[in-house]
Scaffold this motif. Structure first.
Motif, PDB file in Angstrom:
ATOM      1  N   ILE A   1       0.846  -1.204   0.000  1.00  0.00           N
ATOM      2  CA  ILE A   1       0.000   0.000   0.000  1.00  0.00           C
ATOM      3  C   ILE A   1       0.874   1.245   0.000  1.00  0.00           C
ATOM      4  O   ILE A   1       0.627   2.190  -0.746  1.00  0.00           O
ATOM      5  N   GLU A   2       1.924   1.239   0.817  1.00  0.00           N
ATOM      6  CA  GLU A   2       2.832   2.392   0.850  1.00  0.00           C
ATOM      7  C   GLU A   2       3.483   2.603  -0.509  1.00  0.00           C
ATOM      8  O   GLU A   2       3.595   3.728  -0.992  1.00  0.00           O
ATOM      9  N   LYS A   3       3.908   1.523  -1.157  1.00  0.00           N
ATOM     10  CA  LYS A   3       4.530   1.628  -2.481  1.00  0.00           C
ATOM     11  C   LYS A   3       3.523   2.161  -3.491  1.00  0.00           C
ATOM     12  O   LYS A   3       3.855   3.015  -4.320  1.00  0.00           O
ATOM     13  N   LEU A   4       2.285   1.703  -3.414  1.00  0.00           N
ATOM     14  CA  LEU A   4       1.237   2.184  -4.311  1.00  0.00           C
ATOM     15  C   LEU A   4       1.025   3.684  -4.132  1.00  0.00           C
ATOM     16  O   LEU A   4       0.915   4.430  -5.116  1.00  0.00           O
ATOM     17  N   HIS A   5       1.001   4.151  -2.892  1.00  0.00           N
ATOM     18  CA  HIS A   5       0.829   5.581  -2.624  1.00  0.00           C
ATOM     19  C   HIS A   5       1.962   6.394  -3.243  1.00  0.00           C
ATOM     20  O   HIS A   5       1.722   7.426  -3.880  1.00  0.00           O
ATOM     21  N   VAL A   6       3.191   5.916  -3.059  1.00  0.00           N
ATOM     22  CA  VAL A   6       4.348   6.633  -3.618  1.00  0.00           C
ATOM     23  C   VAL A   6       4.280   6.640  -5.138  1.00  0.00           C
ATOM     24  O   VAL A   6       4.508   7.672  -5.775  1.00  0.00           O
ATOM     25  N   ASP A   7       3.963   5.498  -5.729  1.00  0.00           N
ATOM     26  CA  ASP A   7       3.873   5.410  -7.192  1.00  0.00           C
ATOM     27  C   ASP A   7       2.788   6.333  -7.739  1.00  0.00           C
ATOM     28  O   ASP A   7       2.986   7.025  -8.740  1.00  0.00           O
ATOM     29  N   LEU A   8       1.630   6.355  -7.077  1.00  0.00           N
ATOM     30  CA  LEU A   8       0.543   7.224  -7.532  1.00  0.00           C
ATOM     31  C   LEU A   8       0.906   8.697  -7.400  1.00  0.00           C
ATOM     32  O   LEU A   8       0.662   9.495  -8.308  1.00  0.00           O
ATOM     33  N   ALA A   9       1.509   9.054  -6.276  1.00  0.00           N
ATOM     34  CA  ALA A   9       1.902  10.454  -6.074  1.00  0.00           C
ATOM     35  C   ALA A   9       2.940  10.877  -7.108  1.00  0.00           C
ATOM     36  O   ALA A   9       2.875  11.976  -7.658  1.00  0.00           O
TER      37      ALA A   9
ATOM     38  N   ILE B   1       1.127  11.317 -10.479  1.00  0.00           N
ATOM     39  CA  ILE B   1       0.313  12.539 -10.483  1.00  0.00           C
ATOM     40  C   ILE B   1       1.209  13.761 -10.616  1.00  0.00           C
ATOM     41  O   ILE B   1       0.932  14.677 -11.397  1.00  0.00           O
ATOM     42  N   ARG B   2       2.304  13.792  -9.861  1.00  0.00           N
ATOM     43  CA  ARG B   2       3.242  14.914  -9.926  1.00  0.00           C
ATOM     44  C   ARG B   2       3.829  15.041 -11.335  1.00  0.00           C
ATOM     45  O   ARG B   2       3.938  16.142 -11.877  1.00  0.00           O
ATOM     46  N   ARG B   3       4.178  13.921 -11.951  1.00  0.00           N
ATOM     47  CA  ARG B   3       4.729  13.937 -13.301  1.00  0.00           C
ATOM     48  C   ARG B   3       3.708  14.476 -14.297  1.00  0.00           C
ATOM     49  O   ARG B   3       4.032  15.304 -15.151  1.00  0.00           O
ATOM     50  N   GLU B   4       2.463  14.021 -14.181  1.00  0.00           N
ATOM     51  CA  GLU B   4       1.408  14.499 -15.087  1.00  0.00           C
ATOM     52  C   GLU B   4       1.161  15.994 -14.907  1.00  0.00           C
ATOM     53  O   GLU B   4       0.960  16.719 -15.880  1.00  0.00           O
ATOM     54  N   GLN B   5       1.164  16.460 -13.662  1.00  0.00           N
ATOM     55  CA  GLN B   5       0.973  17.890 -13.415  1.00  0.00           C
ATOM     56  C   GLN B   5       2.112  18.705 -14.023  1.00  0.00           C
ATOM     57  O   GLN B   5       1.883  19.750 -14.631  1.00  0.00           O
ATOM     58  N   ASN B   6       3.341  18.227 -13.888  1.00  0.00           N
ATOM     59  CA  ASN B   6       4.482  18.922 -14.478  1.00  0.00           C
ATOM     60  C   ASN B   6       4.404  18.933 -15.997  1.00  0.00           C
ATOM     61  O   ASN B   6       4.724  19.937 -16.630  1.00  0.00           O
ATOM     62  N   GLU B   7       3.971  17.822 -16.587  1.00  0.00           N
ATOM     63  CA  GLU B   7       3.821  17.774 -18.036  1.00  0.00           C
ATOM     64  C   GLU B   7       2.771  18.770 -18.511  1.00  0.00           C
ATOM     65  O   GLU B   7       2.960  19.442 -19.529  1.00  0.00           O
ATOM     66  N   MET B   8       1.673  18.895 -17.760  1.00  0.00           N
ATOM     67  CA  MET B   8       0.633  19.860 -18.126  1.00  0.00           C
ATOM     68  C   MET B   8       1.170  21.285 -18.031  1.00  0.00           C
ATOM     69  O   MET B   8       0.915  22.109 -18.909  1.00  0.00           O
TER      70      MET B   8
END
Length: 111
Positions: free
Chosen positions: A74-82, A85-92
């Protein structure tokens, strides 16, 4: 799908039901305070992103309680998702910046 009037009526009815549900707490806290709190809670429930986050948080806690061995996953999933999301926001942001540069360049070329 409900129309605007039906949605507004449903929201008003839900708000009234929520205010009525707080009657048990009125003797402890006072009616005005309870009504104010219930209305704020109702406003919170109207924000889809917050309700979605609350739902995911509750699901997360439920899985952790039922399957404690999944904690690391679960912790790994949270880090991967964050990270995603951060990468997608930066790309936008970068795309908006590139678009702005192109617009400015086109305006200069037109002069």
């Amino acid at each position: 799908a409900p129309n605007g009037k039906e949605t507004a009526d449903a929201q008003k009815n839900a708000s009234r039901l929520l205010v009525n549900a707080i009657d048990a707490y009125v003797p402890m806290l006072g009616r005005p305070y309870c009504v104010k709190g219930a209305k704020k809670f109702f406003e919170f429930l109207q924000v889809d992103a917050l309700v979605q986050h609350l739902g995911y948080s509750l699901l997360d806690q439920l899985v952790r309680q039922i399957l404690p061995e999944t904690e690391h996953g679960i912790e790994k999933l949270h880090v991967d998702l964050a990270t995603r999301i951060r990468r997608e926001q930066n790309e936008m942001k970068n795309q908006r910046f590139r678009d702005s540069l192109q617009e400015n360049s086109a305006m200069i070329d037109d002069m």
